[in-house]
Design a protein around this motif. Sequence first.
Motif, mmCIF file in Angstrom:
data_model
loop_
_atom_site.group_PDB
_atom_site.id
_atom_site.type_symbol
_atom_site.label_atom_id
_atom_site.label_comp_id
_atom_site.label_asym_id
_atom_site.label_seq_id
_atom_site.Cartn_x
_atom_site.Cartn_y
_atom_site.Cartn_z
ATOM 1 N N GLY A 147 43.100 40.115 34.921
ATOM 2 C CA GLY A 147 44.279 40.967 34.855
ATOM 3 C C GLY A 147 44.050 42.142 33.921
ATOM 4 N N HIS A 148 43.420 41.869 32.795
ATOM 5 C CA HIS A 148 43.156 42.934 31.820
ATOM 6 C C HIS A 148 42.232 43.982 32.424
ATOM 7 N N ALA A 149 41.185 43.515 33.103
ATOM 8 C CA ALA A 149 40.236 44.455 33.708
ATOM 9 C C ALA A 149 40.934 45.284 34.788
ATOM 10 N N ALA A 150 41.776 44.629 35.601
ATOM 11 C CA ALA A 150 42.450 45.353 36.685
ATOM 12 C C ALA A 150 43.415 46.397 36.127
ATOM 13 N N LEU B 21 34.577 45.034 36.000
ATOM 14 C CA LEU B 21 34.767 43.632 36.377
ATOM 15 C C LEU B 21 33.517 43.230 37.144
ATOM 16 N N ASP B 22 32.631 42.496 36.442
ATOM 17 C CA ASP B 22 31.319 42.181 36.997
ATOM 18 C C ASP B 22 31.447 40.931 37.864
ATOM 19 N N ASP B 23 31.729 41.138 39.140
ATOM 20 C CA ASP B 23 31.951 39.997 40.035
ATOM 21 C C ASP B 23 31.764 40.500 41.461
ATOM 22 N N PRO B 24 31.024 39.766 42.304
ATOM 23 C CA PRO B 24 30.851 40.254 43.676
ATOM 24 C C PRO B 24 32.163 40.319 44.459
ATOM 25 N N ARG B 25 33.206 39.622 43.979
ATOM 26 C CA ARG B 25 34.501 39.691 44.667
ATOM 27 C C ARG B 25 35.499 40.527 43.852
ATOM 28 N N ALA B 26 34.975 41.475 43.081
ATOM 29 C CA ALA B 26 35.831 42.269 42.183
ATOM 30 C C ALA B 26 36.950 42.971 42.950
ATOM 31 N N ASP B 27 36.656 43.495 44.152
ATOM 32 C CA ASP B 27 37.690 44.232 44.896
ATOM 33 C C ASP B 27 38.857 43.312 45.258
ATOM 34 N N GLU B 28 38.512 42.093 45.695
ATOM 35 C CA GLU B 28 39.565 41.113 46.032
ATOM 36 C C GLU B 28 40.399 40.770 44.793
ATOM 37 N N LEU B 29 39.707 40.629 43.656
ATOM 38 C CA LEU B 29 40.405 40.253 42.415
ATOM 39 C C LEU B 29 41.369 41.366 42.001
ATOM 40 N N ARG B 30 40.861 42.604 42.012
ATOM 41 C CA ARG B 30 41.729 43.725 41.626
ATOM 42 C C ARG B 30 42.924 43.830 42.564
ATOM 43 N N ALA C 39 44.360 41.491 44.288
ATOM 44 C CA ALA C 39 45.306 40.387 44.061
ATOM 45 C C ALA C 39 46.201 40.701 42.863
ATOM 46 N N VAL C 40 45.617 41.250 41.804
ATOM 47 C CA VAL C 40 46.396 41.533 40.594
ATOM 48 C C VAL C 40 47.311 42.736 40.829
ATOM 49 N N GLU C 41 46.769 43.770 41.476
ATOM 50 C CA GLU C 41 47.555 45.000 41.633
ATOM 51 C C GLU C 41 48.770 44.792 42.524
ATOM 52 N N SER C 42 48.639 43.933 43.548
ATOM 53 C CA SER C 42 49.791 43.749 44.442
ATOM 54 C C SER C 42 50.782 42.715 43.881
ATOM 55 N N ALA C 43 50.456 42.108 42.737
ATOM 56 C CA ALA C 43 51.261 40.987 42.251
ATOM 57 C C ALA C 43 52.524 41.412 41.495
ATOM 58 N N GLY C 44 52.426 42.356 40.625
ATOM 59 C CA GLY C 44 53.621 42.755 39.860
ATOM 60 C C GLY C 44 53.772 41.997 38.560
ATOM 61 N N THR C 45 53.811 40.665 38.604
ATOM 62 C CA THR C 45 53.975 39.895 37.359
ATOM 63 C C THR C 45 52.780 38.954 37.180
ATOM 64 N N PRO C 46 52.522 38.537 35.929
ATOM 65 C CA PRO C 46 51.421 37.583 35.708
ATOM 66 C C PRO C 46 51.598 36.296 36.505
ATOM 67 N N ASP C 47 52.833 35.805 36.626
ATOM 68 C CA ASP C 47 53.056 34.551 37.374
ATOM 69 C C ASP C 47 52.597 34.689 38.830
ATOM 70 N N VAL C 48 52.913 35.833 39.426
ATOM 71 C CA VAL C 48 52.520 36.044 40.833
ATOM 72 C C VAL C 48 51.003 36.239 40.902
ATOM 73 N N ALA C 49 50.461 36.956 39.915
ATOM 74 C CA ALA C 49 49.007 37.189 39.912
ATOM 75 C C ALA C 49 48.255 35.861 39.783
ATOM 76 N N VAL C 50 48.760 34.979 38.922
ATOM 77 C CA VAL C 50 48.114 33.662 38.754
ATOM 78 C C VAL C 50 48.054 32.953 40.107
ATOM 79 N N ALA C 51 49.193 32.935 40.808
ATOM 80 C CA ALA C 51 49.229 32.231 42.103
ATOM 81 C C ALA C 51 48.247 32.869 43.077
ATOM 82 N N ALA C 52 48.204 34.205 43.096
ATOM 83 C CA ALA C 52 47.327 34.897 44.055
ATOM 84 C C ALA C 52 45.854 34.627 43.727
ATOM 85 N N LEU C 53 45.515 34.647 42.448
ATOM 86 C CA LEU C 53 44.103 34.439 42.075
ATOM 87 C C LEU C 53 43.667 33.002 42.352
ATOM 88 N N LEU C 54 44.534 32.043 42.015
ATOM 89 C CA LEU C 54 44.146 30.643 42.223
ATOM 90 C C LEU C 54 43.993 30.318 43.712
#
Length: 495
Positions: free
Chosen positions: A431-434, A440-449, A451-466
């Motif tokens: 979340g901090h990197a996004a 964000l050193d990760d081959p799935r960095a685009d997916e991670l960003r 997920a966080v950007e479309s989430a709005g709140t940390p609670d939603v981001a947690v669910a999306a990332l998990l």
Amino acid sequence: MSRLDARTALPDGVRGPGERPRQVGIVHLGIGAFHRAHQAVLTEDAAATTGDDRWGILGVTQRSGRVVRQLRPQDGLYGVLTLGEHERSLRVVGSVLDAVHPGAGGDVARVLRAIAAPTTHVVTLTITEKGYARRPDGTLDVDAVRDDLQAAAQTLGAGVAGDRDEPPSASAVGLLVRGLVARYRAGGAPLTVLSCDNVAANGHVLEGLVREAVRALAGLGAPSTGLAGWLDDAVTFPSSVVDRIVPATTDAHRAIARELLGADDEGLVVGEPFAQWVIEDRFAGPRPAWEAAGAQLVGDVTPYEDAKLLLLNATHSLLAYAGVLAGHETMADAVRDPALVVHARALQAEAQAALADGRPGGPDLEAYAEQVLERFANPATGHLTQQVAGDGTQKIPLRWGPTLAGLARCGAALPDDGVLFGLAAWTAFVGHAARTGAPLDDPRADELRAAVESAGTPDVAVAALLALPGLLPAGLGTDPRVVDGVRRARRSLDA
Ligand SMILES: NC(=O)c1ccc[n+]([C@@H]2O[C@H](COP(=O)([O-])OP(=O)(O)OC[C@H]3O[C@@H](n4cnc5c(N)ncnc54)[C@H](O)[C@@H]3O)[C@@H](O)[C@H]2O)c1
Ligand SMILES: O=P(O)(O)OC[C@@H](O)[C@@H](O)[C@H](O)[C@H](O)CO
């Protein structure tokens, strides 16, 4: 100051390579820092004990030609700087005879010839978790290796071995398959392919990917041959567990080595005093007497692998994410932080519970877990939290997945101070990197960003990332006990 090479007179106190091997016996794919500080050292030590000079290493570096530029001007020589809390020593290693880059502008044909040569008996690999080109479901990402497989298919269909220009290689698994095809066509001498990556059942996984790739060759126009049967009969893929903390080399390390060596060393690597190598004893042909250098040859590496991944690497990752968030640059600072080490210990307790039903053998888990924390606390290597924090999507399934599965089997409410805390720290790290645009050193960095950007709140981001496919064991990424527990831990971290 001059640069290290075969003419350098080594000062007293710096151990030299002795007699160098007379030929290449091992081709190593992924010659980064770790191979140079681990398998190459044990290979040299084994040769020094037995006098067997067949085991020179040809190192293959796929992502860039940097290691070629480091080692070739130095006649393959490089230093290994061992840094403990109370010790510092340098040795110069000579088991690597040369390094090759098989990418564009490099020399793929040389790698294929070396894998095909009857004097080569072992191919080893340290290509990182992402180098295995697996899809989230564990199957081979054929698109990622397609160009190499196309080349392999054409070689299989060509008249005479070695009669065509070889296109550059873009993937490690694809390059390995091309090497196997070249060896098969050159007479098919037996070969052992030995993965040395932090991947559970690494030999088994690699064999599965190679077999998938070989099956895919038919769809790419390869003629029907006895290649698959030859793999059955003549090629083995033992698993192995490797252990030595080897941080990326820094200018500060180079300065220490320069002082000890009296010369510049562009190929320098650094390691802690501890080293371990446990190898499944399933070789297709000759091998170095690695046991003479302290390696353990065993029937089943699983208990060692479980301990390593779930107690060492898992704890490393938790401390890395939480450490970055707490502003700790090094792993030693992170593990010395009392607020973080409680979580490391909680994770280790959960991992030990998950391992309680495991196979017999392997280390005493209690003592192993304690030793791991002591090793992390070594301040001398300067291992960076950011380095360990890289590639989370590749490491989390291996390091935390089995512990989470064990925890989930136990009951209704899950504690949120161990593995769930680790997951919370990872989501906060992502979340901090996004949010800040930090790398964000990760081959799935685009997916991670995304997920966080479309989430709005940390609670939603947690669910999306998990819920990312392949991150957590089936069903657990959306299990309310897991999602709620990670959210709770995340709130405590964000507070
Ligand atoms: N460094 C350690 O402390 C340590 C300890 C135990 C095991 N390992 C294993 O060794 C691996 C490499 O560690 P390192 O310290 O040498 O890292 P490194 O960054 O120094 O080298 C990584 C190597 O992997 C290759 N590589 C990276 N991505 C690739 C890809 N997508 N396809 C093919 N090759 C790729 C690079 O070309 C390079 O040769 C780790 O990922 C881990 O599995 C490392
Ligand atoms: O090398 P990686 O990036 O797969 O993982 C980082 C560390 O956890 C790892 O390298 C450990 O230091 C190592 O596995 C210790 O043997």
